[in-house]
Design a protein around this motif. Structure first.
Motif, mmCIF file in Angstrom:
data_model
loop_
_atom_site.group_PDB
_atom_site.id
_atom_site.type_symbol
_atom_site.label_atom_id
_atom_site.label_comp_id
_atom_site.label_asym_id
_atom_site.label_seq_id
_atom_site.Cartn_x
_atom_site.Cartn_y
_atom_site.Cartn_z
ATOM 1 N N LEU A 48 0.895 -1.100 -0.001
ATOM 2 C CA LEU A 48 -0.371 0.246 -0.050
ATOM 3 C C LEU A 48 0.808 1.511 0.396
ATOM 4 O O LEU A 48 1.553 0.651 0.949
ATOM 5 C CB LEU A 48 -0.644 -0.226 1.047
ATOM 6 N N GLY A 67 -11.088 5.386 -9.932
ATOM 7 C CA GLY A 67 -10.613 4.306 -9.378
ATOM 8 C C GLY A 67 -9.355 4.157 -9.232
ATOM 9 O O GLY A 67 -8.661 2.885 -8.725
ATOM 10 N N LEU A 119 -6.794 2.091 -5.996
ATOM 11 C CA LEU A 119 -7.543 2.856 -5.343
ATOM 12 C C LEU A 119 -8.193 1.835 -4.405
ATOM 13 O O LEU A 119 -8.867 1.382 -4.687
ATOM 14 C CB LEU A 119 -8.795 3.708 -5.290
ATOM 15 N N VAL A 120 -8.197 1.971 -2.758
ATOM 16 C CA VAL A 120 -8.408 1.247 -1.879
ATOM 17 C C VAL A 120 -9.583 2.107 -1.018
ATOM 18 O O VAL A 120 -10.204 1.544 -0.812
ATOM 19 C CB VAL A 120 -7.085 0.452 -0.885
ATOM 20 N N GLU A 121 -8.901 3.301 -0.761
ATOM 21 C CA GLU A 121 -9.640 3.957 0.156
ATOM 22 C C GLU A 121 -9.035 5.145 -0.418
ATOM 23 O O GLU A 121 -8.422 5.750 0.128
ATOM 24 C CB GLU A 121 -9.503 3.084 2.039
ATOM 25 N N THR A 122 -10.481 6.134 0.799
ATOM 26 C CA THR A 122 -10.012 7.757 0.263
ATOM 27 C C THR A 122 -10.526 7.989 2.004
ATOM 28 O O THR A 122 -11.293 8.479 2.537
ATOM 29 C CB THR A 122 -11.048 8.562 -0.339
ATOM 30 N N PHE A 123 -9.492 9.057 1.976
ATOM 31 C CA PHE A 123 -9.290 9.819 3.578
ATOM 32 C C PHE A 123 -9.840 11.481 3.164
ATOM 33 O O PHE A 123 -8.746 11.502 2.839
ATOM 34 C CB PHE A 123 -8.657 9.202 4.143
ATOM 35 N N GLN A 124 -10.431 11.902 4.201
ATOM 36 C CA GLN A 124 -10.766 13.257 4.108
ATOM 37 C C GLN A 124 -9.839 14.256 5.309
ATOM 38 O O GLN A 124 -10.085 13.609 6.149
ATOM 39 C CB GLN A 124 -11.881 14.123 4.416
ATOM 40 N N PHE A 131 -5.132 9.798 -0.330
ATOM 41 C CA PHE A 131 -5.717 8.540 -1.419
ATOM 42 C C PHE A 131 -4.787 7.904 -1.358
ATOM 43 O O PHE A 131 -3.943 7.059 -1.266
ATOM 44 C CB PHE A 131 -5.554 8.890 -3.413
ATOM 45 N N MET A 132 -5.323 6.175 -0.223
ATOM 46 C CA MET A 132 -4.990 4.840 -0.507
ATOM 47 C C MET A 132 -4.351 3.965 -1.060
ATOM 48 O O MET A 132 -5.945 4.063 -2.191
ATOM 49 C CB MET A 132 -5.054 4.119 1.076
ATOM 50 N N LYS A 134 -3.093 0.115 -3.651
ATOM 51 C CA LYS A 134 -2.244 -0.723 -4.056
ATOM 52 C C LYS A 134 -1.700 -0.765 -5.427
ATOM 53 O O LYS A 134 -2.135 -0.170 -6.283
ATOM 54 C CB LYS A 134 -3.010 -2.291 -3.422
#
Length: 157
Positions: A48, A67, A119-124, A131-132, A134
């Motif tokens: 990641l 994505g 794209l695995v996950e998005t955080f604000q 953007f996390m 792989k």
């Protein structure tokens, strides 16, 4: 110690030398790209990484829609490329500095690293999104990196 404000924080963070990369993605408004210095590995198991982009940027929107994105870590000869992708110029992809993978993903020609990322996950986080992702494929070259330090591109030895 001084009372913390935006200017002091920006100055302090400018003392942390970072590598420079370009991210690209294709969304509903077409192909987008941006220069970033906020990039880090997160995990080896699973693989990641994390990038940060301003939520108002067209590249943020393209990555969120697609994505996936292309990541090119720049070499020391890519100062002009970094400035091009940091600009608001509409035609960043008409240049001969862009090469394409078989799937059409745009990368910077001669980059130290060219990496496909999902794209695995998005955080604000305030004004930015984290953007996390792989990596799904990686090409690596061994050369000197382009560094960003105290607002300047490239560090002279």
């Amino acid at each position: 110690m001084t009372t913390l404000n935006e200017q002091d924080f920006r100055r302090a963070m400018s003392h942390f030398a970072t590598g420079v990369a370009v991210v690209t993605a294709k969304g509903s408004e077409g192909e987008q790209g941006a220069t970033i210095s906020a990039l880090t590995s997160v995990s080896l198991d699973p693989l990641l990484l994390l990038i940060c982009l301003h939520r108002g940027s067209s590249t943020y929107k393209a990555i969120a829609e697609a994505g996936r994105f292309g990541l090119s870590i720049l070499n020391n000869s890519h100062k002009d490329v970094a400035m091009l992708f940091a600009s608001r110029t509409a035609d960043k992809f008409g240049s001969d500095v862009v090469v394409r993978a078989e799937d059409g993903t745009a990368f910077i020609d001669g980059a130290l690293v060219q990496m496909h990322c999902e794209l695995v996950e998005t955080f604000q986080g305030g004004t930015h999104a984290l953007f996390m992702a792989k990596p799904t494929s990686i090409t690596v070259r061994d050369e000197a990196p382009l560094l960003y330090f105290q607002g300047q591109l490239g560090i002279e030895a």
